[in-house]
Design a protein around this motif. Sequence first.
Motif: not given
Length: 425
Positions: A9-10, A43-44, A62-66, A129-131
């Motif tokens: 999500t943005y 992230e920004n 919650l795991k949040v990836i930026k 994200l592929l990795k």
Amino acid sequence: MRKKVLIITYYWPPAGGPGVQRWLKFVKYLPDFKAEPIVFVPENPNYPIIDKSLETEVASDLKVIKFPISEPYKFASWFSKEKSSTISKGIISENKRQSMVEKLMLFVRGNFFIPDARVGWVKPSTKFLLKYILENNIKTVITTGPPHSVHLIGLHLRRKLGIKWLADFRDPWTTIGYHKQLKLTKASQKKHKNLEKQVLSNADQIIVTSTVTKKEFQGITGQPIEVITNGYDDEVSEKVEMDSKFTLSHIGSLLSKRNPDILWGILSKLIADIDGFKDDFQLNLVGFVSENVLQSLNNYNLSNYVNKVGYVSHKESVTYQKKSQLLLLIEIDSEDTKCIIPGKLFEYMVSNRPIVAVGPKGSDVERILKETNTGNYFNYTESDSLKKTILEHYKAYKNNTLKSHPIGLQKYHRKALTQSLSQLL
């Protein structure tokens, strides 16, 4: 064992506005249905609206990836900071009021950044994200738009990894009102349509927020489409004292085209004709209000009755909803807006305040209001019945009996809606 679900999500806290609410709430309740959400966000980001109070709703575990994003709005602000900000919010002036700078920015935005200004995030995010998906054994991905460029990440992941992909559309793509204002060339229009069809044809499951959008998409794809509306949550708030005045409150943006002259004319007439109305009446505008709307209010001699609050946090907006005598919901009178169900509608419905809505005939909002007995809906030709209803509400206010009598709201609770989502996983 919980099933890992990657949500791309943005919009995410501290972003404000309705776009962030939907998945903030889904993520809150997904663990109750044996799912482990993992959220992927920029992230920004260049969020047009900030509401830091929403950060308190994000679970600590919650795991949040930026991941970094590059956005043209930051560079566009060198030419016009004001126009860059308003366009990023979806606020576009009427053609005759557009400056050359705004026209140029709209042309560049519409034809050089397809499907939207966040398209630069697609390739680097997909590569990352592929990795990540392979390393973490993730089998299900959800993308939510707008911005619809987020769906292109899902499209690439689906093609390369064969993962299960759910595409969630909070708004339509090529039929949304502002899309027609982007000064698109025929080639750009064709590219938008092509990308839209690719997403709709390759997603394993499509989720939409309205039955009107579902019918529209069924004309493009044979993939399964499920309607999961927005909803309401249990809001923790202090007990509020009702407004002493006969307040009509609109929560959210009132843009140039969302300018109901029919309503302003009725209110002006009631002030002139009904004893005591002018002393009791107040119009609360909570959120961004365009200059066109303010000018219209002035033309109807309503300026002295307006309380222009401006943008407030989500928590504050809930307080305004609960203490207002009447809640206003206004939509543009257009075929394109029949599918729009504002997120605030569901919070309106549980505020125990009557709703007065004005919009296009045959909209999803009209159906929901009738089904839940939470308010009255009028199209732009129903002046007499709208005036009659407001007057009836005013008399009930004077008798201290003004309230709503909702039925069947539970299915719109965020947890119930998340349960519907979990069944698609």
